[in-house]
Design an enzyme around this catalytic site. Structure first.
Site, short mmCIF file in Angstrom:
data_model
loop_
_atom_site.label_atom_id
_atom_site.label_comp_id
_atom_site.label_asym_id
_atom_site.label_seq_id
_atom_site.Cartn_x
_atom_site.Cartn_y
_atom_site.Cartn_z
N TYR A 91 106.26 81.07 -70.56
CA TYR A 91 105.92 82.45 -70.90
C TYR A 91 107.23 83.17 -71.21
O TYR A 91 107.95 83.62 -70.31
CB TYR A 91 105.18 83.14 -69.75
CG TYR A 91 104.93 84.61 -69.99
CD1 TYR A 91 104.43 85.06 -71.22
CD2 TYR A 91 105.19 85.55 -69.00
CE1 TYR A 91 104.20 86.40 -71.44
CE2 TYR A 91 104.96 86.89 -69.22
CZ TYR A 91 104.47 87.31 -70.44
OH TYR A 91 104.25 88.64 -70.68
N ASP A 95 102.82 81.08 -74.22
CA ASP A 95 103.03 82.32 -74.98
C ASP A 95 104.54 82.47 -75.19
O ASP A 95 105.27 82.85 -74.27
CB ASP A 95 102.46 83.50 -74.18
CG ASP A 95 102.70 84.84 -74.87
OD1 ASP A 95 103.20 84.85 -76.01
OD2 ASP A 95 102.39 85.89 -74.26
#
Length: 629
Positions: free
Chosen positions: A157, A196
């Site tokens: 992330y 992400d």
């Protein structure tokens, strides 16, 4: 169904397992069935260690690995879930730098013996080029790394591009990611990167880039040369790099799996801005990826986004493996290389999964959850069978004394005397107050009639105690018992009551001014009492009757308008009630509220006239005057 890895940023779902649309109709375990994956990588879990619960850790048939923020609370966080029936990692680590330690150990991952470490850690030279120290960069819970016999899986992330205060952290984290991936590939290990990354690699991956390039605000080269985007494109085999490649990044090492199956697809976005309701019009960006090293690019049979799965501002992205893949020039079942040696052979299980395969980083080994298997265990305890007769609750009227072992003493805070039992001996009567100790584990509380009656009376008195039940009661003047003076020359301020005061006084003689009352009311005594206590006339009102009250509000219509919420204006394009938003952009208008059209933005991202998407209506809240409607 082949072996599948799914990544999903669950921002907006604090606990994806308790998300109400699923929870109302499905069990927690079936959420993974919806994703149809064997490995699930979550980002932005936004939980701390204390927030972990059984339904997050003890998921039947799954193992889990967490990276939780150490400084910021309720922020970032990565979790990887692996299905026990199809895969089991052989090593697990947290962080990119390797300076963090395994649970219950003070030795960093990078200092473990070689057979216990994943490897590929950034070198001292690579770390020295960063502005921030390694411990800070690994403190926000942004990376979990699992190693399988076939490849190394990175669940990431990456920091978003929020403001200038976070630029150094973001660029340093991306440099670490680039170094760790390249070091692993240089070791000869295959790498699978998912998560992400908060980067749109090209204009086709960002709706705002397409619109700005069309308007001539920027060029495509300007867009791809942004520092984070340039670094990312250096990693990708088909990434666009303007000019000479950077030193140390001469060769690409990753393959964009999802884009390879949809090379010309437009609008394949994975994230949409919630504040502007951009998802219905598909005005978003692709910032969630499934990537692999170049020697794995022919291992996949399908990859796509699941844009129809709602609940977060992101949608899941997955990659599906072929049943057999090429490993070192030979074909092997995907299940053979996703498990420790001997677990599978040619795709068939030979050994059952056991808890001995759990790694130190496994969430199931956290002390709060160790040696437990599911949420039911939390409520299970052993009761020893009672050896005594069934308990009998005595009635308050009963005079039969209870056995001493059945009595629990009343607390001393109660003024009533404790219940006593009397025994008769040959020498005489003797009171026995103390109950026998340790006769019963759960003694019955003996009901004391006196205490019970006292409590009942107190409750009744509290229920009948007068109080302010309405707003009018706040302005109601204090009153005294209604008394009708017999003397016509009684002081002003006494108002006759419909009820004869003489009747009240005759029934309940009252001592006034030290005199004993009689059947005949002593009006003079009443007047003396009133004049001695106060010089202000007292209004006598009958009980339980509505009376006039003092109203300090002279103009109720203006008062009502003051607290009435203003009706929203209607947009010009659709005559629909506008929605209110607040400005968050720094500047002179920061914090101001405004009205805009309630419809979502269209695919262009602009306000449009004469279409079904958001119209150009914009009204500052301070400028809105409902009387002008």
């Amino acid at each position: 169904m082949g072996f599948r890895i799914t990544t999903w940023n669950v921002n907006g779902i604090r606990n994806p397992f308790s998300y109400e649309p699923w929870r109302s109709t499905r069990t927690y375990e079936s959420m993974f069935d919806i994703l149809e994956a064997d490995i699930v990588v979550f980002q932005e879990t936004k939980i701390q260690r204390k927030d972990l619960r059984d339904d997050m850790v003890l998921v039947s048939g799954w193992d889990c690995y967490f990276s939780l923020p150490r400084v910021k609370k309720g922020y970032s966080g990565v979790a990887i879930y692996t299905r026990n029936a199809t895969c089991a990692p052989i090593r697990a680590e947290e962080g990119l730098t390797g300076i963090l330690c395994p649970p219950n150990s003070s030795t960093p991952f990078r200092d473990l013996p070689e057979d216990q470490q994943i490897g590929g850690y950034p070198t001292i030279e690579q770390l020295s080029q960063l502005e921030l120290d390694a411990e800070t960069l690994d403190s926000e819970g942004r990376c979990v790394i699992l190693e399988f016999p076939g490849f190394v899986l990175l669940g990431l992330y990456c920091p978003a591009n929020r403001d200038e205060t976070r630029d150094a952290f973001r660029h340093n984290f991306l440099d670490l990611m680039d170094a760790r991936i390249r070091n692993l590939v240089a070791m000869g290990k295959r790498v699978f990167v998912t998560g992400d990354l908060n980067i749109s690699r090209g204009q086709v991956d960002a709706a705002h880039a397409i619109e700005n390039i069309r308007k001539g605000v920027i060029t495509e080269d300007d867009f791809v040369t942004a520092p984070a985007r340039r670094l990312f494109n250096h990693l990708l085999s088909d990434g666009k790099v303007v000019g000479e490649r950077d030193e140390g990044r001469e060769w690409p090492v990753l393959f964009d799996i999802c884009r390879s199956f949809h090379p010309d697809r437009k609008g394949m976005y994975t994230c949409w801005e919630q504040r502007i309701n951009a998802r219905p019009g598909n005005y978003g960006s692709r910032i969630d990826y499934v990537l692999c090293s170049l020697d794995m690019q022919d291992w996949f049979c399908e990859s796509n986004i699941q844009e129809g799965l709602m609940g977060s501002d992101h949608c899941p992205v997955y990659a599906m493996f072929k049943d057999t893949v090429h490993v070192n020039g030979e074909e092997a079942s995907i299940y053979d290389i996703m498990n420790p040696p001997g677990m599978f052979q040619k795709g068939e299980r030979k050994q059952e999964y056991t808890t001995k395969l759990l790694l130190p980083l496994s969430g199931r080994l956290i002390p709060e959850f160790d040696r437990r298997r599911n949420i039911k265990d939390m409520f299970m305890f052993t009761r020893k069978p009672s050896q005594t007769a069934p308990k009998v609750q005595p009635s308050p009227q009963s005079t039969t004394p209870l056995p001493a072992e059945e009595i629990e003493l009343i607390p001393q805070s109660i003024e009533s005397p404790p219940t006593r039992t009397s025994t008769t001996a040959s020498t005489g009567a003797q009171e026995n107050i103390q109950p026998k100790a340790n006769v019963r584990k759960r003694p019955i509380r003996a009901e004391n009639p006196t205490v019970k009656r006292s409590k009942s009376m107190n409750a009744q008195a509290a229920a009948t105690k007068p109080g302010q039940s309405t707003l009018k009661g706040f302005f109601k003047p204090k009153s005294t018992p209604a008394i009708e003076p017999s003397d016509p020359n009684s002081p002003a301020g006494f108002i006759s009551s419909p009820v004869k005061s003489t009747e009240r006084l005759s029934q309940s003689p009252t001592k006034l001014n030290g005199k004993q009352g009689s059947n005949k009311p002593d009006t003079q005594d009443i007047r003396d009492l009133d004049s001695s206590s106060t010089s202000t006339p007292v209004t006598v009102v009958p009980p339980n009757e509505e009376t006039n009250f003092i109203d300090p509000i002279t103009n109720k219509e203006d008062w009502t308008k003051l607290f009435t919420k203003k009706p929203p204006p209607k947009c010009e394009g659709h005559e629909e009630e506008c929605i209110s938003l607040k400005t968050k952009k720094p500047g002179v208008n920061f914090g101001r509220t405004f009205w805009i059209c309630p419809r979502p933005l269209g695919p262009s991202g602009n306000k449009e006239k004469g279409t079904a998407w958001r119209c150009p209506t914009f009204i500052w809240a301070n400028d809105w005057d409902p009387s002008m409607m």
